[in-house]
Design an enzyme around this catalytic site. Structure first.
Site: not given
Lengths: 292, 292
Positions: B48, B121, B158
């Protein structure tokens, strides 16, 4: 002092082998619940379909005779026991709802003997020797929580444990503990090759439900060999960050007695605030069967 | 022979430490991708926000200068590299979409250099030293899959990894692999007390996504100490029954190269047919914030 919402409470997980005679299994369950209560257990959970051998190993219409109404004879016995001992009892039963309409049902009995309610298994498996679709209509009671004397709990049953949706939906009702009465085991012919991975996956996905939701998870499985199935026991309690707090053996009757602290749920969720950030605006397609 | 849908393919997971200079990090990524390709990797995923240190450790408006459009300079560099090497590249970037509108975005570049698409995300954390809500608007592209030359993949990022909903929604698009570029680490002051449990929970919940969905999961995390954060590496690939196929160390730069077989997804899902039994009729309340 009366028990309050933030007080610790003590779980009892009864892992047994089942005999052919349902009355013998009920007598054993009563004895095991007494024993758990004597060790301080306040909420006692029995394994899935504890009154019988795992009859779903074959498709046999005669076996519908094992079913009973809920409330019915078993809940009457357990209600009296709950009242006598002052313990909550979670009991998985083969429910006859009407002629030709049966469910795999968990009854939650409060410590005063009241039947607080039931949960009907939502996800029904059908695999070799687990022919549950023959017996059980999928549940239609949603994912309720039950406010018992000692704590707020929810119950899911066996195959439900593979579905993160079920754990999430139950957790949204605010329970401190998700119980999973279970009857899962190895096919003896594949145990050597796949057994360890199967058991490990079963533990892992349930620990993940604890983590994702910040709840305790208590899985209660049977042991013993019934024809070609070897039930793998391994009943356990995971804390709200997925840590294993206690675990039973793969092959012995055992009762786990484990403390459970609602303040720990509060603490874990403050530090890992997953519930804060759920994107409910983006989850709509989860109600679809497949992405195309 | 051309690659077909059922052929195995080889993943490359690049775990590195990041320097203060974004160009140095890009140069390292290019070198690591070349190295992975030389070992046969066909789909290479970077960690990331690989172009910079983990800037979200502070809220500083000057750091928006690290962002870039997507497509933009980094994707141009990586597109040329992908075409040259014939590899797919998954790259996590700080996307500037408009003045005052930024995302944490993963770009998927096919082996011919085409930008197949992006994922933004969905779940944005905000914890001490992980002030992502200051920088990133939550994603609005859903949970797409990408049909690359070597295989169908999806990307989550994540904090998404803590949400079973995200894994399920991505899996419903039919990918063989879910990638999780990640930047997660220990606060140095709590590592001793909580570090092992945190890392274990992180591994467990992602293995559970593999199990619940019958997909490969590839998590790619950074290493190295950046001020008070110690990124814990531990990049890994789990197979579609949750088994760990390869795992990197907690503190060294490493590239994992791991084979991935679409036939294994087929095989696992035949034996554990969880997708068959999802109760989409009963999942409606999952779109609610809480149960009351």
């Amino acid at each position: 002092m009366p028990h309050t919402k933030n007080d610790k409470f003590r779980l009892g997980l009864v892992q047994t082998a089942c005999a052919a005679d349902p009355n013998q299994n009920l007598a054993k369950a009563v004895w095991k619940i007494r024993e758990a209560a004597s060790r301080g257990a306040q909420i006692v959970c029995l394994e899935e379909l504890f009154r019988s051998e795992y009859f779903c190993r074959e498709e046999n219409a005669d076996l519908f005779a094992l079913a009973e109404p809920v409330p019915g004879p078993t809940t009457e016995t357990l209600r009296a026991l709950a009242r006598e001992l002052g313990v909550v009892i979670v009991a998985s039963l083969f429910e006859r709802r009407a002629a030709g309409l049966y469910h795999n049902t968990a009854a939650v009995i409060d410590a005063d003997g009241a039947l607080l309610g039931t949960y009907r298994k939502t996800h029904i498996p059908d695999d070799p020797c687990y022919y549950e679709k023959f017996y059980f209509t999928p549940g239609d009671l949603g994912f309720p929580s039950f406010e018992t004397r000692y704590g707020r709990i929810a119950v899911l049953v066996c195959w439900d444990q593979w579905y993160p949706e079920a754990a999430r939906l139950a957790a949204l009702g605010g329970p401190t503990v998700l119980f999973y009465p279970t009857a899962i085991g190895w096919h003896q012919h594949e145990k050597e090759q796949h057994g360890a991975a199967q058991r490990d996956a079963w533990i892992t996905i349930q620990r993940a439900h604890a983590i994702a939701n910040g709840v305790y998870v208590a899985a209660v499985n049977r042991v013993g060999v019934e024809r070609t199935l070897e039930f793998w026991g391994s009943s356990f309690v995971a804390g709200p960050f997925g840590e294993i707090l206690a675990q039973a053996s793969t092959d012995k009757e055992e009762t786990l007695v484990v403390d459970c602290d609602p303040r720990q749920v509060e603490e874990v969720r403050r530090n890992w605030p997953f519930l804060r950030d759920r994107r409910i605006d983006a989850y709509g397609p989860i109600l679809q069967r497949w992405g195309e």
